[in-house]
Design an enzyme around this catalytic site. Sequence first.
Site, PDB file in Angstrom:
ATOM      1  N   LYS A 215      -4.749 -13.977   6.913  1.00  0.00           N
ATOM      2  CA  LYS A 215      -4.281 -15.334   6.622  1.00  0.00           C
ATOM      3  C   LYS A 215      -5.478 -16.245   6.453  1.00  0.00           C
ATOM      4  O   LYS A 215      -6.088 -16.675   7.422  1.00  0.00           O
ATOM      5  CB  LYS A 215      -3.412 -15.823   7.784  1.00  0.00           C
ATOM      6  CG  LYS A 215      -1.980 -15.990   7.366  1.00  0.00           C
ATOM      7  CD  LYS A 215      -1.182 -16.700   8.403  1.00  0.00           C
ATOM      8  CE  LYS A 215       0.271 -16.606   8.010  1.00  0.00           C
ATOM      9  NZ  LYS A 215       1.152 -16.542   9.143  1.00  0.00           N
TER      10      LYS A 215
ATOM     11  N   GLU B 133      10.889   5.293  12.218  1.00  0.00           N
ATOM     12  CA  GLU B 133      12.172   4.661  12.539  1.00  0.00           C
ATOM     13  C   GLU B 133      13.176   4.753  11.384  1.00  0.00           C
ATOM     14  O   GLU B 133      14.357   4.459  11.572  1.00  0.00           O
ATOM     15  CB  GLU B 133      11.949   3.172  12.876  1.00  0.00           C
ATOM     16  CG  GLU B 133      11.197   2.911  14.171  1.00  0.00           C
ATOM     17  CD  GLU B 133       9.670   2.897  13.991  1.00  0.00           C
ATOM     18  OE1 GLU B 133       9.159   3.559  13.069  1.00  0.00           O
ATOM     19  OE2 GLU B 133       8.992   2.226  14.785  1.00  0.00           O
TER      20      GLU B 133
ATOM     21  N   THR C 240       6.470   6.961  17.728  1.00  0.00           N
ATOM     22  CA  THR C 240       5.581   6.267  16.789  1.00  0.00           C
ATOM     23  C   THR C 240       4.173   6.362  17.368  1.00  0.00           C
ATOM     24  O   THR C 240       4.024   6.521  18.582  1.00  0.00           O
ATOM     25  CB  THR C 240       5.958   4.783  16.638  1.00  0.00           C
ATOM     26  OG1 THR C 240       5.846   4.195  17.925  1.00  0.00           O
ATOM     27  CG2 THR C 240       7.363   4.606  16.132  1.00  0.00           C
TER      28      THR C 240
HETATM   29  P1  ADP Z   1       2.688   5.053  12.440  1.00  0.00           P
HETATM   30  O1  ADP Z   1       3.250   3.667  12.671  1.00  0.00           O
HETATM   31  O2  ADP Z   1       2.652   5.875  13.615  1.00  0.00           O
HETATM   32  O3  ADP Z   1       1.531   5.104  11.517  1.00  0.00           O
HETATM   33  P2  ADP Z   1       4.802   5.573  10.658  1.00  0.00           P
HETATM   34  O4  ADP Z   1       4.843   6.706   9.749  1.00  0.00           O
HETATM   35  O5  ADP Z   1       6.062   5.245  11.345  1.00  0.00           O
HETATM   36  O6  ADP Z   1       3.744   5.903  11.676  1.00  0.00           O
HETATM   37  O7  ADP Z   1       4.205   4.350   9.880  1.00  0.00           O
HETATM   38  C1  ADP Z   1       5.032   3.542   9.149  1.00  0.00           C
HETATM   39  C2  ADP Z   1       4.240   2.495   8.448  1.00  0.00           C
HETATM   40  O8  ADP Z   1       3.374   3.076   7.472  1.00  0.00           O
HETATM   41  C3  ADP Z   1       5.090   1.529   7.676  1.00  0.00           C
HETATM   42  O9  ADP Z   1       5.629   0.538   8.510  1.00  0.00           O
HETATM   43  C4  ADP Z   1       4.094   0.983   6.664  1.00  0.00           C
HETATM   44  O10 ADP Z   1       3.296  -0.031   7.218  1.00  0.00           O
HETATM   45  C5  ADP Z   1       3.202   2.161   6.383  1.00  0.00           C
HETATM   46  N1  ADP Z   1       3.636   2.804   5.138  1.00  0.00           N
HETATM   47  C6  ADP Z   1       4.445   3.869   4.987  1.00  0.00           C
HETATM   48  N2  ADP Z   1       4.611   4.179   3.685  1.00  0.00           N
HETATM   49  C7  ADP Z   1       3.873   3.280   2.975  1.00  0.00           C
HETATM   50  C8  ADP Z   1       3.629   3.062   1.588  1.00  0.00           C
HETATM   51  N3  ADP Z   1       4.156   3.831   0.631  1.00  0.00           N
HETATM   52  N4  ADP Z   1       2.833   2.019   1.249  1.00  0.00           N
HETATM   53  C9  ADP Z   1       2.278   1.222   2.177  1.00  0.00           C
HETATM   54  N5  ADP Z   1       2.465   1.384   3.500  1.00  0.00           N
HETATM   55  C10 ADP Z   1       3.255   2.396   3.904  1.00  0.00           C
END
Ligand code: ADP
Length: 566
Positions: free
Chosen positions: A464, A355, A211
């Site tokens: 918040k 994940e 990540t």
């Molecule tokens: P990183 O955490 O490294 O940016 P990830 O791809 O694992 O890489 O990121 C996942 C996060 O991206 C999710 O937990 C969410 O917060 C955000 N995310 C992914 N897809 C969407 C979406 N369609 N809309 C809003 N947020 C999203």
Amino acid sequence: MSKIDPVFEWPESQRGIVLSEPSELNEGLMQDLPLTIPTLLEHAATNHPETEVLARLLDGSIFRYNYAEFANRARQAANALTRLGVGYGDVVGTLAWNHHWHMECFYAIPGLGAVCHTVNPRLFAEQIVYIINHARDKILLVDQDFVELVESIVSEIPGVEQFVILGERGCIPEPGKLGEVLYYEELIAAEPPTIDWPQFDERTASGLCYTSGTTGNPKGVLYSHRSTVLHSMAIAQPDNLSLSAHDCVMPVAPLYHAQSWGLPYGACMVGAKFILPGRHLDGPHLLQLIRDEGVTTGCGVPTIWTMVLEHAEKEDLDLGRLQRLLIGGTALPTSMRDRFRAKGVSAVQIWGMTETSPMGTISRTNRKAAELAQDAQDKQLLKQGRLPYGVEMKIVLADGSRAPHDGTTAGDIWVKGPWIANGYLHGEGGEMLDAEGFFPTGDVGHIDACGFMKITDRSKDVIKSGGEWISSIDVEDIVTRHPAVSMAAVIAVYHKKWDERPLLLVTLKEGASLDKADMLSYLQDKIVKWWMPDDVLVIAEMPMTATGKIRKLTLREQYWNHLAKD
Ligand code: ADP
């Protein structure tokens, strides 16, 4: 033990108990073949041998071959890696763009029971050092473009025994600092295109992706053959990405970002034509591939697709045979959905994370949503989507109870399923699952009666104000519909009365101008009064993460006391 009557009802006391004396009928009489990655490769090679696979090379030219030739080279690469001592349980790193060399590694490495660790070259050098050491990469396959980067950190990654340059000898000046380097083309040329793939359990680790570590060190997510094959089956389904042999798929999401959302494996499963766009991720290059090669579907974060759209609109070009785009990583902006729709393309929102392999939810209609009036349906599909078979989800409130599916009660999102991580590599982060086996996503959202989940924020981005949550995602979506705005970020900043208040930061489109009063009057009838940003700042550039998202952490650090100064 007697045979089981098919309508036999288990007594309450025995439900969930594993029987100690299995009988013939307990086992099922089906062949027990492990769901492994080489089966995808061999399927494509045997059943779709002539279907094309294309890659844009570093110099911009196109390399073109087919699944039969692709499989031959992947097997040659596996033989070469075996000769280099790679075997079951070893970790082989890659630092590369989306091209055929990288795609071959996606099959050659896990095919040996080894782990393909896709290193994200856009991370900071110290993070790259950390993850290569943490993962214990034994061999590193390096793109010609990233040789300099590797030379700059070579003294800090002593565990890497061998560097292999993805290309031919002579493709770059001999990299002096990496010792005796090998060249992929030379290595595989010496090997036969056949292999007896080793047999191993489908739960064997296959791929490793860290990540991006917006807080703390990056953490390793370790996929298995089984999770990968099941995820491929799931994304291919008609209600999900609907992949078929008739498609031409172009993954723009990098192979090092959640394995390009599973498309390298899904495409082989269905035998779709496959396009690897290389490092040329600008509007003109991508659009050229879309139009010339007949791309029907692709995937990527909104920033990439904005460039494609801007180029198409500026030059008044159509999008060829493009039908649908899988868009995720951040919320799908309404304006992007509309602009693609105007060009006959449907933007399908996916939510997930490294994940979750990454498909967690996908925004396609179900029966109930299909019955809604067009406006309501449009609104519905801007939510992050509904659950495919294989993902369970719950929304947990502060008191530990589950939120009702009412489309308003927001809480922490937890997920469970066979392609969802149960923890991080080497136990980082500790025990992740709760007592029911759910994984915490770090996202906040709600589910409605139609079964659609909507993210209101990442838990670390939540604003918040006076104890109430303001959804930064909703405000950003509205702001980016303003014609002058290119990108928008709404962040929480310190406020002495309300604890936190929203601050809006925007970058503008070329030649556009905007001030605070313009923006506030534009927002006037679009959001509730207490969601109104306390200030609006136009900035020259948005800080971005290695996965193409706005780095809100940096903005928060920089602007946290912005209102306190007043
Ligand atoms: P990183 O955490 O490294 O940016 P990830 O791809 O694992 O890489 O990121 C996942 C996060 O991206 C999710 O937990 C969410 O917060 C955000 N995310 C992914 N897809 C969407 C979406 N369609 N809309 C809003 N947020 C999203």
